[in-house]
Motif scaffolding. Structure first.
Motif, PDB file in Angstrom:
ATOM      1  N   ILE A  31       0.817  -1.335  -0.067  1.00 16.00           N
ATOM      2  CA  ILE A  31       0.119  -0.048   0.021  1.00 16.00           C
ATOM      3  C   ILE A  31       0.855   1.241  -0.191  1.00 16.00           C
ATOM      4  N   THR A  32       1.813   1.216   0.796  1.00 12.61           N
ATOM      5  CA  THR A  32       2.842   2.465   0.806  1.00 12.61           C
ATOM      6  C   THR A  32       3.511   2.581  -0.440  1.00 12.61           C
ATOM      7  N   ARG A  33       3.879   1.412  -1.040  1.00 12.14           N
ATOM      8  CA  ARG A  33       4.519   1.587  -2.452  1.00 12.14           C
ATOM      9  C   ARG A  33       3.535   1.961  -3.516  1.00 12.14           C
ATOM     10  N   THR A  34       2.347   1.565  -3.438  1.00 15.35           N
ATOM     11  CA  THR A  34       1.392   1.808  -4.363  1.00 15.35           C
ATOM     12  C   THR A  34       1.082   3.487  -4.307  1.00 15.35           C
ATOM     13  N   LEU A  35       0.906   4.169  -2.893  1.00 15.82           N
ATOM     14  CA  LEU A  35       0.808   5.431  -2.795  1.00 15.82           C
ATOM     15  C   LEU A  35       1.930   6.466  -3.179  1.00 15.82           C
ATOM     16  N   ALA A  36       3.053   5.819  -3.176  1.00 13.84           N
ATOM     17  CA  ALA A  36       4.320   6.629  -3.915  1.00 13.84           C
ATOM     18  C   ALA A  36       3.996   6.675  -5.132  1.00 13.84           C
ATOM     19  N   VAL A  37       3.269   5.964  -5.889  1.00 16.56           N
ATOM     20  CA  VAL A  37       2.894   5.845  -7.444  1.00 16.56           C
ATOM     21  C   VAL A  37       1.552   6.845  -7.510  1.00 16.56           C
ATOM     22  N   LEU A  38       0.726   6.435  -7.006  1.00 19.93           N
ATOM     23  CA  LEU A  38      -0.646   7.191  -6.992  1.00 19.93           C
ATOM     24  C   LEU A  38      -0.752   8.110  -5.785  1.00 19.93           C
ATOM     25  N   SER A  39       0.090   9.153  -5.603  1.00 19.23           N
ATOM     26  CA  SER A  39       0.441  10.109  -4.534  1.00 19.23           C
ATOM     27  C   SER A  39      -0.703  10.933  -4.072  1.00 19.23           C
ATOM     28  N   ASP A  40      -1.588  11.476  -4.877  1.00 20.58           N
ATOM     29  CA  ASP A  40      -2.440  12.346  -4.604  1.00 20.58           C
ATOM     30  C   ASP A  40      -3.954  12.428  -5.469  1.00 20.58           C
ATOM     31  N   ARG A  41      -4.797  13.149  -5.126  1.00 20.73           N
ATOM     32  CA  ARG A  41      -5.818  12.971  -6.150  1.00 20.73           C
ATOM     33  C   ARG A  41      -5.948  13.148  -7.618  1.00 20.73           C
ATOM     34  N   TRP A  42      -5.016  14.170  -8.054  1.00 20.67           N
ATOM     35  CA  TRP A  42      -4.895  14.401  -9.358  1.00 20.67           C
ATOM     36  C   TRP A  42      -4.311  13.036 -10.134  1.00 20.67           C
ATOM     37  N   SER A  43      -3.452  12.172  -9.483  1.00 20.74           N
ATOM     38  CA  SER A  43      -3.121  10.869 -10.268  1.00 20.74           C
ATOM     39  C   SER A  43      -4.302  10.049 -10.387  1.00 20.74           C
ATOM     40  N   PHE A  44      -5.466   9.969  -9.520  1.00 21.39           N
ATOM     41  CA  PHE A  44      -6.387   9.285  -9.551  1.00 21.39           C
ATOM     42  C   PHE A  44      -7.174   9.897 -10.761  1.00 21.39           C
ATOM     43  N   HIS A  56     -21.380   5.662  -0.411  1.00 19.04           N
ATOM     44  CA  HIS A  56     -21.334   6.449   0.750  1.00 19.04           C
ATOM     45  C   HIS A  56     -21.121   8.191   0.841  1.00 19.04           C
ATOM     46  N   VAL A  57     -21.137   8.523  -0.536  1.00 19.30           N
ATOM     47  CA  VAL A  57     -20.883   9.941  -0.608  1.00 19.30           C
ATOM     48  C   VAL A  57     -21.688  10.234  -1.959  1.00 19.30           C
ATOM     49  N   PRO A  58     -23.220   9.922  -2.060  1.00 19.75           N
ATOM     50  CA  PRO A  58     -23.687   9.899  -3.222  1.00 19.75           C
ATOM     51  C   PRO A  58     -24.079  11.508  -3.627  1.00 19.75           C
ATOM     52  N   HIS A  59     -24.196  11.742  -4.994  1.00 20.16           N
ATOM     53  CA  HIS A  59     -24.483  12.639  -5.719  1.00 20.16           C
ATOM     54  C   HIS A  59     -26.044  12.899  -5.760  1.00 20.16           C
ATOM     55  N   SER A  60     -26.698  13.959  -5.743  1.00 16.61           N
ATOM     56  CA  SER A  60     -27.959  13.953  -5.873  1.00 16.61           C
ATOM     57  C   SER A  60     -28.472  13.750  -7.420  1.00 16.61           C
ATOM     58  N   VAL A  85     -17.758  -4.157  -7.650  1.00 12.14           N
ATOM     59  CA  VAL A  85     -16.335  -4.599  -7.287  1.00 12.14           C
ATOM     60  C   VAL A  85     -16.319  -5.474  -5.998  1.00 12.14           C
ATOM     61  N   THR A  86     -15.892  -6.801  -5.932  1.00  9.67           N
ATOM     62  CA  THR A  86     -15.901  -7.215  -4.785  1.00  9.67           C
ATOM     63  C   THR A  86     -14.539  -8.108  -4.699  1.00  9.67           C
ATOM     64  N   PHE A  87     -14.401  -8.745  -3.634  1.00 13.31           N
ATOM     65  CA  PHE A  87     -13.449  -9.843  -3.309  1.00 13.31           C
ATOM     66  C   PHE A  87     -13.808 -10.827  -3.934  1.00 13.31           C
ATOM     67  N   VAL A  88     -12.663 -11.776  -4.780  1.00  9.72           N
ATOM     68  CA  VAL A  88     -12.908 -13.071  -5.357  1.00  9.72           C
ATOM     69  C   VAL A  88     -11.768 -13.861  -4.821  1.00  9.72           C
ATOM     70  N   ASP A  89     -12.068 -15.253  -4.350  1.00 11.20           N
ATOM     71  CA  ASP A  89     -11.177 -16.172  -4.014  1.00 11.20           C
ATOM     72  C   ASP A  89     -10.534 -16.669  -5.083  1.00 11.20           C
ATOM     73  N   VAL A 128      -9.176  -0.647  -9.186  1.00  5.58           N
ATOM     74  CA  VAL A 128      -9.233   0.263  -7.755  1.00  5.58           C
ATOM     75  C   VAL A 128      -9.995   1.535  -7.994  1.00  5.58           C
ATOM     76  N   LEU A 129      -9.975   2.087  -9.424  1.00  8.58           N
ATOM     77  CA  LEU A 129     -10.968   3.150  -9.576  1.00  8.58           C
ATOM     78  C   LEU A 129     -12.475   2.801  -9.416  1.00  8.58           C
ATOM     79  N   GLY A 130     -12.662   1.722  -9.990  1.00  9.30           N
ATOM     80  CA  GLY A 130     -13.966   1.070  -9.896  1.00  9.30           C
ATOM     81  C   GLY A 130     -14.633   1.168  -8.312  1.00  9.30           C
ATOM     82  N   ALA A 131     -13.659   0.387  -7.471  1.00  9.95           N
ATOM     83  CA  ALA A 131     -13.863   0.525  -6.237  1.00  9.95           C
ATOM     84  C   ALA A 131     -14.196   1.725  -5.599  1.00  9.95           C
ATOM     85  N   LEU A 132     -13.255   2.691  -6.053  1.00 10.25           N
ATOM     86  CA  LEU A 132     -13.336   4.047  -5.317  1.00 10.25           C
ATOM     87  C   LEU A 132     -14.791   4.684  -5.667  1.00 10.25           C
TER      88      LEU A 132
END
Length: 172
Positions: free
Chosen positions: A18-31, A110-114, A132-136, A99-103
């Motif tokens: 997670i730390t390594r991933t956040l080094a790449v996707l460091s802020d909102r602009w990247s997403f 949880h933060v719906p728009h009208s 988006v869900t976990f799959v074994d 990842v973007l689909g999960a976000l």
């Protein structure tokens, strides 16, 4: 090298994925850049217009995404213009779709728009809505309450971990 880039470089070497991933996707602009790429944006000017982002910030974010193999630069030339680069997803970048689909799914719930969601997640062939869900490892869906993060032997020995037993899922 600025302090921020030194921190990002050391984070890219961290044992925690997670730390390594956040080094790449460091802020909102990247997403937001990735969101736009998934929606078909590929050129610097298009990103700048779509996002309202400063050119220096956009250049830095695109450089990081290219450096870490999320995007690749592809040369193009429009008649009467100098050669430029477009940006397209690499296979590693394509994997960030989930990842973007999960976000997006989390935000829609949880933060719906009208005015309802602005983008739908649909299966390409059937056009059925996607979740988006976990799959074994056998392809079976796993409820969020039944998914857990378990430290491995590689986890730092001096890290503080809550070792208390977890309650069983209410659906078990």
């Amino acid at each position: 090298m600025s302090r921020g880039s030194k921190t990002r470089a050391s984070d890219a070497e961290d044992i925690c994925a997670i730390t390594r991933t956040l080094a790449v996707l460091s802020d909102r602009w990247s997403f937001l850049i990735l969101r736009d790429v998934f929606l078909g944006v590929s050129k610097f000017g298009e990103f700048r217009t779509s996002l309202g982002i400063a050119s220096d910030v956009l250049s830095a974010r695109l450089a990081t995404l290219v450096e870490f193999g999320v995007l690749e630069k592809v040369p193009y030339h429009e008649p009467g213009q100098r050669g430029r680069f477009a940006y397209q997803l690499t296979p590693a970048g394509q994997e960030l779709k989930i990842v973007l689909g999960a976000l997006q799914q989390w935000g829609d719930e949880h933060v719906p728009h009208s005015e309802n969601p602005s983008v739908a997640r649909l299966a390409r062939g059937s056009r059925h809505p996607l979740r988006v869900t976990f799959v074994d490892d056998r392809g079976n869906p796993v409820e969020h309450d039944d998914a857990e993060f378990v430290p491995t032997a590689s986890y730092p020995k001096d890290a503080v971990i809550d070792q208390r037993p977890r309650p069983a899922s209410p659906m078990a």
